[in-house]
Each structure stands twice: as structure tokens, then as C-alpha cells.
Design a protein around this motif. Structure first.
Motif, PDB file in Angstrom:
ATOM      1  N   LYS A   1      -4.304  -8.562   3.702  1.00  0.00           N
ATOM      2  CA  LYS A   1      -4.149  -7.398   4.585  1.00  0.00           C
ATOM      3  C   LYS A   1      -3.032  -7.591   5.609  1.00  0.00           C
ATOM      4  CE  LYS A   1      -7.781  -5.964   2.441  1.00  0.00           C
ATOM      5  NZ  LYS A   1      -7.951  -7.152   1.594  1.00  0.00           N
ATOM      6  N   ILE A   2      -2.424  -8.782   5.663  1.00  0.00           N
ATOM      7  CA  ILE A   2      -1.370  -9.040   6.648  1.00  0.00           C
ATOM      8  C   ILE A   2      -0.183  -8.074   6.487  1.00  0.00           C
ATOM      9  CG2 ILE A   2       0.392 -10.703   7.369  1.00  0.00           C
ATOM     10  CD1 ILE A   2      -1.665 -12.899   7.054  1.00  0.00           C
ATOM     11  N   PRO A   3       0.306  -7.820   5.273  1.00  0.00           N
ATOM     12  CA  PRO A   3       1.418  -6.856   5.150  1.00  0.00           C
ATOM     13  C   PRO A   3       1.052  -5.469   5.679  1.00  0.00           C
ATOM     14  CG  PRO A   3       1.198  -8.141   3.140  1.00  0.00           C
ATOM     15  CD  PRO A   3      -0.003  -8.457   3.965  1.00  0.00           C
TER      16      PRO A   3
ATOM     17  N   TYR B   1      -4.860   0.217  -4.546  1.00  0.00           N
ATOM     18  CA  TYR B   1      -5.546  -1.028  -4.190  1.00  0.00           C
ATOM     19  C   TYR B   1      -6.711  -1.303  -5.140  1.00  0.00           C
ATOM     20  CZ  TYR B   1      -7.385  -4.800  -1.353  1.00  0.00           C
ATOM     21  OH  TYR B   1      -7.815  -6.036  -0.927  1.00  0.00           O
ATOM     22  N   VAL B   2      -7.449  -0.280  -5.506  1.00  0.00           N
ATOM     23  CA  VAL B   2      -8.541  -0.460  -6.471  1.00  0.00           C
ATOM     24  C   VAL B   2      -7.990  -0.927  -7.818  1.00  0.00           C
ATOM     25  CG1 VAL B   2     -10.317   0.752  -7.803  1.00  0.00           C
ATOM     26  CG2 VAL B   2     -10.101   1.172  -5.349  1.00  0.00           C
TER      27      VAL B   2
ATOM     28  N   ALA C   1       1.876   7.039   4.612  1.00  0.00           N
ATOM     29  CA  ALA C   1       0.782   7.731   5.299  1.00  0.00           C
ATOM     30  C   ALA C   1       0.883   7.537   6.811  1.00  0.00           C
ATOM     31  CB  ALA C   1      -0.561   7.226   4.788  1.00  0.00           C
ATOM     32  N   LEU C   2       1.215   6.313   7.231  1.00  0.00           N
ATOM     33  CA  LEU C   2       1.376   6.030   8.657  1.00  0.00           C
ATOM     34  C   LEU C   2       2.522   6.832   9.260  1.00  0.00           C
ATOM     35  CD1 LEU C   2       0.901   2.164   8.846  1.00  0.00           C
ATOM     36  CD2 LEU C   2      -0.507   3.854  10.010  1.00  0.00           C
ATOM     37  N   LEU C   3       3.604   6.969   8.521  1.00  0.00           N
ATOM     38  CA  LEU C   3       4.742   7.741   9.010  1.00  0.00           C
ATOM     39  C   LEU C   3       4.376   9.216   9.184  1.00  0.00           C
ATOM     40  CD1 LEU C   3       7.618   6.139   6.923  1.00  0.00           C
ATOM     41  CD2 LEU C   3       7.244   5.907   9.389  1.00  0.00           C
ATOM     42  N   ALA C   4       3.448   9.680   8.340  1.00  0.00           N
ATOM     43  CA  ALA C   4       2.978  11.058   8.475  1.00  0.00           C
ATOM     44  C   ALA C   4       2.068  11.197   9.691  1.00  0.00           C
ATOM     45  CB  ALA C   4       2.247  11.507   7.215  1.00  0.00           C
ATOM     46  N   LYS C   5       1.121  10.222   9.839  1.00  0.00           N
ATOM     47  CA  LYS C   5       0.202  10.251  10.986  1.00  0.00           C
ATOM     48  C   LYS C   5      -0.379   8.864  11.188  1.00  0.00           C
ATOM     49  CE  LYS C   5      -3.190  13.133  13.224  1.00  0.00           C
ATOM     50  NZ  LYS C   5      -4.010  14.348  13.144  1.00  0.00           N
ATOM     51  N   VAL C   6      -0.204   8.334  12.385  1.00  0.00           N
ATOM     52  CA  VAL C   6      -0.565   6.937  12.642  1.00  0.00           C
ATOM     53  C   VAL C   6      -2.078   6.725  12.679  1.00  0.00           C
ATOM     54  CG1 VAL C   6      -0.647   7.084  15.165  1.00  0.00           C
ATOM     55  CG2 VAL C   6       0.124   4.967  14.068  1.00  0.00           C
ATOM     56  N   SER C   7      -2.856   7.788  12.782  1.00  0.00           N
ATOM     57  CA  SER C   7      -4.316   7.652  12.902  1.00  0.00           C
ATOM     58  C   SER C   7      -4.977   7.106  11.637  1.00  0.00           C
ATOM     59  CB  SER C   7      -4.951   8.998  13.256  1.00  0.00           C
ATOM     60  OG  SER C   7      -4.730   9.943  12.237  1.00  0.00           O
ATOM     61  N   VAL C   8      -4.215   6.930  10.550  1.00  0.00           N
ATOM     62  CA  VAL C   8      -4.799   6.366   9.323  1.00  0.00           C
ATOM     63  C   VAL C   8      -4.777   4.840   9.349  1.00  0.00           C
ATOM     64  CG1 VAL C   8      -4.126   8.390   7.995  1.00  0.00           C
ATOM     65  CG2 VAL C   8      -2.636   6.382   8.009  1.00  0.00           C
ATOM     66  N   PHE C   9      -4.407   4.237  10.478  1.00  0.00           N
ATOM     67  CA  PHE C   9      -4.237   2.780  10.528  1.00  0.00           C
ATOM     68  C   PHE C   9      -5.479   1.968  10.167  1.00  0.00           C
ATOM     69  CE2 PHE C   9      -5.729   3.705  14.833  1.00  0.00           C
ATOM     70  CZ  PHE C   9      -6.593   2.655  15.086  1.00  0.00           C
ATOM     71  N   PRO C  10      -6.742   2.475  10.335  1.00  0.00           N
ATOM     72  CA  PRO C  10      -7.896   1.637   9.967  1.00  0.00           C
ATOM     73  C   PRO C  10      -8.121   1.499   8.459  1.00  0.00           C
ATOM     74  CG  PRO C  10      -8.526   3.325  11.574  1.00  0.00           C
ATOM     75  CD  PRO C  10      -7.193   3.708  11.012  1.00  0.00           C
ATOM     76  N   LEU C  11      -7.332   2.189   7.645  1.00  0.00           N
ATOM     77  CA  LEU C  11      -7.577   2.202   6.202  1.00  0.00           C
ATOM     78  C   LEU C  11      -7.701   0.802   5.591  1.00  0.00           C
ATOM     79  CD1 LEU C  11      -7.890   4.063   3.720  1.00  0.00           C
ATOM     80  CD2 LEU C  11      -5.408   3.889   3.411  1.00  0.00           C
ATOM     81  N   PRO C  12      -6.837  -0.189   5.926  1.00  0.00           N
ATOM     82  CA  PRO C  12      -6.980  -1.527   5.324  1.00  0.00           C
ATOM     83  C   PRO C  12      -8.329  -2.188   5.605  1.00  0.00           C
ATOM     84  CG  PRO C  12      -4.815  -1.291   6.312  1.00  0.00           C
ATOM     85  CD  PRO C  12      -5.598  -0.104   6.739  1.00  0.00           C
ATOM     86  N   LEU C  13      -8.989  -1.802   6.699  1.00  0.00           N
ATOM     87  CA  LEU C  13     -10.325  -2.343   6.961  1.00  0.00           C
ATOM     88  C   LEU C  13     -11.320  -1.883   5.892  1.00  0.00           C
ATOM     89  CD1 LEU C  13     -10.513  -1.848  10.843  1.00  0.00           C
ATOM     90  CD2 LEU C  13      -9.983  -3.939   9.582  1.00  0.00           C
ATOM     91  N   ALA C  14     -11.113  -0.663   5.418  1.00  0.00           N
ATOM     92  CA  ALA C  14     -11.952  -0.166   4.326  1.00  0.00           C
ATOM     93  C   ALA C  14     -11.682  -0.936   3.033  1.00  0.00           C
ATOM     94  CB  ALA C  14     -11.722   1.328   4.111  1.00  0.00           C
ATOM     95  N   PHE C  15     -10.466  -1.445   2.880  1.00  0.00           N
ATOM     96  CA  PHE C  15     -10.130  -2.227   1.684  1.00  0.00           C
ATOM     97  C   PHE C  15     -10.926  -3.533   1.622  1.00  0.00           C
ATOM     98  CE2 PHE C  15      -5.581  -0.287   1.392  1.00  0.00           C
ATOM     99  CZ  PHE C  15      -6.151   0.931   1.046  1.00  0.00           C
ATOM    100  N   ILE C  16     -11.304  -4.072   2.793  1.00  0.00           N
ATOM    101  CA  ILE C  16     -12.154  -5.267   2.800  1.00  0.00           C
ATOM    102  C   ILE C  16     -13.502  -4.961   2.160  1.00  0.00           C
ATOM    103  CG2 ILE C  16     -13.331  -6.932   4.296  1.00  0.00           C
ATOM    104  CD1 ILE C  16     -11.037  -6.642   6.268  1.00  0.00           C
ATOM    105  N   LEU C  17     -13.994  -3.751   2.374  1.00  0.00           N
ATOM    106  CA  LEU C  17     -15.253  -3.341   1.740  1.00  0.00           C
ATOM    107  C   LEU C  17     -15.060  -3.119   0.244  1.00  0.00           C
ATOM    108  CD1 LEU C  17     -16.401  -0.891   4.531  1.00  0.00           C
ATOM    109  CD2 LEU C  17     -17.439  -3.079   3.972  1.00  0.00           C
TER     110      LEU C  17
END
Length: 334
Positions: free
Chosen positions: A79-81, A24-25, A46-62
Motif C-alpha cells: 500500500k506504500i505506492p 486490485y482484486v 480518482a484522487l485527481l478527480a476528488k481527494v476524498s477517495v483517499f481511504p480506498l487502499p485501507l479497504a484493500f487490506i480487507l
């Protein structure tokens, strides 16, 4: 059953989340849409490995903010996809883990969340009590340690919110590090209860939050190197010393994963009352046809947490191996 060293999902989730961030960077810096799709793909893995990483796209806004990207609407559309990929897995995870919060209670949940946050920060600063799972005895006491954990968590939250007002490039990067830590740690709070037992932290949950702290550390090192030469030299020496210290601790900790017996011994050295570790240690001895030695650990696990059913079941198996039918019935009746 309890999975110990055999579970690699946290490591895989962290690896592919970092790959998603890097992609993304690169997309932001080069403007190549293909890199964004690479980022989405890594995020899906990453989600398939563990769903708890779901907030990651919020960090992309930063990250958008860090790169001075204009147009909030376009940022959100980007971020829709990520949301389309994440929502089905989040719902599946929510239905699978919804039983945890209700019996725990909101107050206990918040206390464990604060304790987890403060403990994770302390472990990242000095990893002296590394363990797979950090057991929380019940009932949860509102003692001085909990008060300090709540205070640290509230302070961290206020600083993180305040960081959104920082306008400089270093301020925005600091904000990204703080938010990444909080966003990646928060979903792990839902795993406070496992097999009817409470745990306030697990070292494996710190993989992704640690990236946010590393951003802050890198900023601090950069700031020190920008100062006068004596300060820069001192910063270099301190950085090398810390890196060597962590390398030594990593090598030492890796030895505890040699096999199940060594791993359980390491956990019990730091937390002698951990009922899961005690029960698993007893099970290893029972498999080695040592029921008398196994019962010592099963009894210790039951004394630590009488409500942990697996300890009673395993103890019954040990008594059955000894041919003590009356003791077997007693264990099953508890």
C-alpha cells in the motif's frame, strides 16, 4: 458561485475508484504485478478527480484478508505506492478545507456526521428524497431525529468493528462491505459547510459508499438463492421488483437534471427553505430580466438564512435593476 449539474468530479472519482478495486482484486487472484500498478494508476486518477477517495487502499487490506493473503507486513508494503500518491493531495485538500471544522465546532460536526450516516443509509434503502444538497438549518437542534441518527451510527460502528472478528468467507466479505461504506462516507463529513451554510448530506456523496451496501445486498440475495426453491423463487421476484422500482426512480430523477430551472424546482419541492436553491432560482429570474419575481426568491433565501451573504448581494443587484438606489444601499449595509 455554486456549481450544480456542471460538477462531474464525484462521478469520475467513483468510476476510477471502482476500476482501482477491480484491478486490485484481479492482482490478488492472478498475482500479476502489472494489475497492481493499474490499480495504483486508477487510484491516482480518482484522487485527481476528488481527494476524498483517499481511504480506498485501507479497504484493500480487507480484500487481502478476504483472499486469505498472509503476511501483514507485505500487505502494508503493497500500500506504500498508494500512500505516496495520496499524501500530497490529502495535504493540499486539508489546507484548502481546514476552515470548515473550526467554526462548526466538534459537537455540531459529530451530530451532522451521524445525521449524514443515517440519512445515507435510509436513502440507499429507499431513495425518496433525492436532492443535490440537503440543507441543515441553524442552530442544530438535538431532537429525536438526531438522537436516532446517533444511535444508528453508533450501532453501525460497533457492528463494523465486530465484523473484523468474523472468520468465514461470507463474514469477511460482509466486513469488507461495511468497512467500504464507512471508509468512503467518512471523508464527506468535512464538506458539511459550504459558502457559510450547513448541509448534512448530498446524494452525490453516496456513490462510493453505496458499493459497500451493494456487496451486502448481493450477499443477502445469494443467501436467499441457496435456500429451498420457494424461498429462492420469492427472492428472485423481490429482486426483480426492487430493480424495476429503482430503474423507474432513476428515470424520474434523471428528468430533474434537464436544466438549471428544472433542477432548482426539484430541490425546492423537497426542501422549500434551501437558501442556495432559492438564491440560484432568483438569479435565473434576474438574468431573465424579472427583478420583481427574483426578489421573491431572494427575500425567501434571506428569511431562511439571514447570514447567507450571496442572497443579500443578489437582492441588491435586483434592486439596482429596478433603479431603487436606497434599497441597494440597505442590502449592502446588512
Amino acid at each position: 458561485a455554486v456549481l450544480w449539474a456542471s460538477s462531474r468530479k464525484d462521478l469520475l472519482a467513483a468510476l476510477f475508484s471502482i476500476c482501482s478495486m477491480i484491478a486490485y482484486v484481479t492482482y490478488l487472484q492472478e498475482g500479476d504485478p502489472k494489475k497492481r500498478w493499474w490499480s495504483i494508476g486508477f487510484f491516482a486518477i480518482a484522487l485527481l478527480a476528488k481527494v476524498s477517495v483517499f481511504p480506498l487502499p485501507l479497504a484493500f487490506i480487507l480484500l487481502d484478508r478476504l483472499e486469505n493473503r498472509s503476511g501483514l507486513k507485505m500487505q502494508l508494503l503493497d500500500k506504500i505506492p498508494y500512500a505516496i500518491v495520496a499524501v500530497p493531495l490529502i495535504l493540499a485538500g486539508a489546507f484548502g478545507g481546514s476552515q470548515f471544522l473550526a467554526p462548526l465546532g466538534i459537537m455540531n460536526f459529530l451530530i451532522l456526521a451521524a445525521k449524514s450516516t443515517a440519512f445515507t443509509l435510509s436513502q440507499l434503502a429507499w431513495p425518496s428524497r433525492l436532492s443535490l444538497l440537503h440543507y441543515q438549518p441553524e442552530p442544530i437542534a438535538f431532537d429525536f431525529g438526531v438522537v436516532m441518527s446517533v444511535a444508528v451510527t453508533i450501532m453501525l460502528g460497533l457492528i463494523t468493528l465486530w465484523s473484523l472478528c468474523w472468520k468465514s468467507s461470507k463474514g469477511r466479505l460482509t466486513s469488507f462491505g461495511l468497512w467500504l461504506f464507512c471508509l468512503m462516507l467518512a471523508p464527506t463529513f468535512a464538506a458539511a459547510q459550504k459558502g457559510g451554510l450547513l448541509f448534512f448530506a448530498s446524494d452525490k456523496y453516496a456513490y462510493l459508499p453505496a458499493v459497500g451496501i451493494m456487496v451486502l445486498v448481493a450477499l443477502g440475495i445469494e443467501y436467499a438463492f441457496m435456500k429451498k426453491k420457494p424461498v429462492a423463487n420469492a427472492a428472485l421476484v423481490v429482486s426483480i421488483a426492487i430493480a424495476c422500482g429503482f430503474a423507474f426512480l432513476t428515470t424520474k430523477q434523471a428528468q430533474s437534471w434537464k436544466n438549471d430551472d428544472v433542477l432548482l424546482a426539484s430541490i425546492l419541492t423537497k426542501d422549500p427553505t434551501n437558501p442556495i436553491a432559492l438564491a440560484n432560482k432568483g438569479l435565473l429570474l434576474l438574468e431573465d430580466k424579472k427583478p420583481d419575481e427574483a426578489l421573491v426568491f431572494f427575500d425567501a433565501a434571506i428569511a431562511s438564512d439571514p447570514h447567507y451573504a450571496i442572497s443579500h448581494i443578489n437582492a441588491a443587484s435586483a434592486y439596482r435593476a429596478k433603479g431603487d438606489a436606497e434599497a441597494v444601499l440597505t442590502m449592502y449595509e446588512r
